[in-house]
Scaffold this active site. Structure first.
Site, PDB file in Angstrom:
ATOM      1  N   LYS A 185       0.847  -1.204   0.000  1.00  0.00           N
ATOM      2  CA  LYS A 185       0.000   0.000   0.000  1.00  0.00           C
ATOM      3  C   LYS A 185       0.879   1.250   0.000  1.00  0.00           C
ATOM      4  O   LYS A 185       1.947   1.282   0.631  1.00  0.00           O
ATOM      5  CB  LYS A 185      -0.900  -0.030   1.232  1.00  0.00           C
ATOM      6  N   SER A 233     -10.017  -0.439   7.120  1.00  0.00           N
ATOM      7  CA  SER A 233      -9.444  -0.292   5.783  1.00  0.00           C
ATOM      8  C   SER A 233      -8.737  -1.486   5.190  1.00  0.00           C
ATOM      9  O   SER A 233      -8.337  -1.434   4.033  1.00  0.00           O
ATOM     10  CB  SER A 233      -8.488   0.908   5.759  1.00  0.00           C
ATOM     11  N   SER A 249      -9.748   1.854   2.837  1.00  0.00           N
ATOM     12  CA  SER A 249      -8.848   2.579   1.977  1.00  0.00           C
ATOM     13  C   SER A 249      -7.815   1.697   1.272  1.00  0.00           C
ATOM     14  O   SER A 249      -7.111   2.196   0.385  1.00  0.00           O
ATOM     15  CB  SER A 249      -8.111   3.651   2.783  1.00  0.00           C
TER      16      SER A 249
END
Lengths: 481, 100
Positions: A79, A178, A154
């Protein structure tokens, strides 16, 4: 997943040891898959040019007999808010578009030592603020199951990368859901460890008392393989705790599953409710005991979270000032201009909203009524779980109240988006470990969308929780994209 | 009830420049969120001490030296280079105090 290579971490390690293929071939196949599919999906912000080179170093080691690394040659996506030395890290924001990390996050150093290959950095909601990846400053990511739907957020890019076979596993971060929610939306396993189990050093901070890094993978076994590498006390993160790895064998007989009645109330999609109840029933048939429990303060979770988290965000994002890193506004005349204009230009709407909300909650005259009140409610939420875990071994329910929603469906009203987190935020407030496993598909407008089952464990029971999840996974029905 | 002047005050505290149009939009959005979080007033917190999260660990210390595991990942020259303006190994900033 390229047809001729193993799909699991175990399969990859064995295949590499037996020299059935090379790490370079495996990485190249994944890079090719990214080239084929990511034009549409946009899971990746960058595929690393040196990925094949990283794999070549693994192959050199294999030739010299070094074949024991726990993640030998495994292609992993990272990420965009986790630092890899020498690579860009933008946290999905324009304010960091030029920022190159000057050090490795602890989890990255550990993964590298374990033989992993970093394929690239994945798309995310800006500064991890969002539940759909629509708030990325670099465009949205599509759900591999239905390109008109969001992958969740996210960590939407990481989830989409794993679900579509572009990566074997990925790292995400979870502050209010997330990792778990995008895992549910894309039909993969997403695990948020107990707060303190994994180092946050090198994670671009959102809310320091809530953030955790965790794995997304296609099976509980693979998620555990990644977790076992990244876990551990770290001198660079004073909030980390050394966990004793628990090796006791999981027994389904008399295993107590708690189902909170508050998780099946208003706001829950009927098909999701049915899929989750069916999953719990299947699990019960294998010998587990199911009990209805109550988490009386569950309905306060979102409100407490949307004060505590923005308050911490307002402190953590104060460092993005146009002076230290990234982007500075042109034409700024005074130091105050540099601050105010760089932040105005560099941050998107959602970060600005949350920074202002947090600033308000911490400001003079409002601190007690908002921030301190929220922290007291946080205590009540934790106490609810303490009481529950005296009677049950795991708490289960839906990960998200709906399946993946359509692009644009929730962006007009920030509050609508926040409701997507209703089952996940309590876990972060209490600091518990939790994961989402895929548990079937439901039909929406001619497409099949995944549903996630959330399992929540006691503090520092990560190993036991993963064992229980593997047992649930064995009796679940799911498909990969 | 959050007012335009409250938003401008908050934005100044948060060091974010807002246009008048933006200020009104954020005012509306924040008002909605604050209305939503007001539900916390219904929670009986008389017996609940604030919980700041974490693990309850206190005084987690380490030696104040960049040795061992830390040394291998110590931020190098890259950190100053990350600054938008830098000179001779220092981060360059505008004057903190104005001469008036």
């Amino acid at each position: 997943m390229p047809a001729e290579f193993p799909k699991t971490i175990r399969g990859i390690r064995e295949g590499l040891k037996r020299k059935e293929f090379s790490a370079v071939e495996l990485t190249r196949a994944h890079l090719e898959r990214i080239r084929e599919r990511d034009g549409l999906l946009h899971a990746f912000l960058e595929a690393f040019e040196d990925a094949a080179e990283q794999a070549a170093a693994i192959d050199a080691g294999i030739r010299e007999g070094r074949t024991n690394a726990p993640l030998l040659g495994v292609p992993i996506a990272v990420k965009d808010n986790i630092l890899i030395r020498g690579k860009h890290a933008s946290a999905g924001s324009k304010i960091l578009e030029n920022y190159i990390a000057s050090y490795d996050a602890t989890v990255i150093a550990k993964l590298r030592n374990a033989g992993a290959v970093f394929l690239g950095r994945t798309n995310m909601d800006e500064f991890a603020m969002g539940s759909s990846t629509e708030h990325s400053a670099y465009g949205a990511t599509k759900n591999p199951h239905d390109a008109t739907c969001v992958p969740g957020g996210s960590s939407g890019g990481s989830a989409a990368a794993v679900a579509s076979g572009m990566a074997v596993a990925a790292l995400g971060s979870d502050t209010g859901g997330s990792i778990r929610q995008p895992a549910a939306f894309t039909g993969v396993v997403g695990f948020k460890p107990t707060y303190g189990a994994v180092s946050r050093s090198g994670l671009i901070a959102m809310a320091s008392s809530l953030d955790q890094i965790g794995p997304l993978a296609r099976s509980v076994e693979d998620a555990k393989a990644v977790f076992d590498v990244i876990r551990g006390k770290d001198p660079l993160d004073a909030t980390t705790v050394e966990q004793q790895v628990q090796n006791s064998k999981f027994k389904i007989q008399n295993f107590r599953i708690g189902v909170p009645k508050e998780y099946f109330g208003e706001g829950l999609d009927t098909d999701v409710a049915a899929a989750v109840r069916a999953a719990i029933e299947r699990w019960q048939k294998t010998g587990a005991e199911v009990r209805e429990i109550s988490l009386p303060h569950a309905s306060f979770g979102l409100a407490a979270y949307y004060i505590v988290m923005p308050a911490e965000v307002s402190a953590n994002l104060a460092r993005f000032d146009g002076v230290r890193y990234g982007r500075v506004a042109s034409g700024a005349k005074t130091l105050l201009d540099v601050y105010e204009q760089s932040r105005a230009e560099g941050f998107g709407d959602e970060p600005k909203r949350r920074i202002m909300l947090g600033t308000f909650a911490l400001s003079h005259g409002y601190y007690d009524a908002y921030y301190e009140k929220a922290q007291r409610v946080r205590r009540l939420i934790r106490q609810d779980f303490e009481a529950a875990f005296r009677d049950v071994d795991v708490v289960v329910g839906p990960t998200a109240p709906t399946p993946a929603f359509r692009f644009g469906e929730k962006t007009d009203d920030p509050l609508q988006m926040y409701l997507a987190d209703m089952y996940t935020v309590g876990v972060n407030l209490a600091g518990l470990p939790a994961l989402s496993i895929p548990t079937g598909m439901i039909s929406r407008d001619g497409k099949e969308l995944p549903v996630g089952l959330q399992l929540i464990g006691k503090w520092f029971s990560d190993d036991a929780l993963l064992d229980a999840a593997a047992a649930a996974e064995a009796v679940s029905v799911h498909q990969n994209a | 009830m959050i007012l335009q002047e409250d938003i401008l005050h908050i934005a100044r505290l948060a060091r974010i420049a807002l246009s008048p149009g933006e200020a009104e939009r954020y005012r509306r959005e924040l008002a909605k969120v604050l209305e939503f979080v007001a539900v916390l007033e219904k929670a009986d917190t008389t017996a609940a001490e604030p919980l700041t999260g974490g693990t309850g660990i206190e005084n987690a210390l380490r030696d104040d030296s960049p040795g061992g595991a830390v040394l291998g990942r110590f931020p190098g020259p890259g950190l100053v280079q990350s600054a938008p303006a830098h000179r001779d190994g220092y981060v360059a900033v505008k004057a903190v105090f104005d001469r008036t």
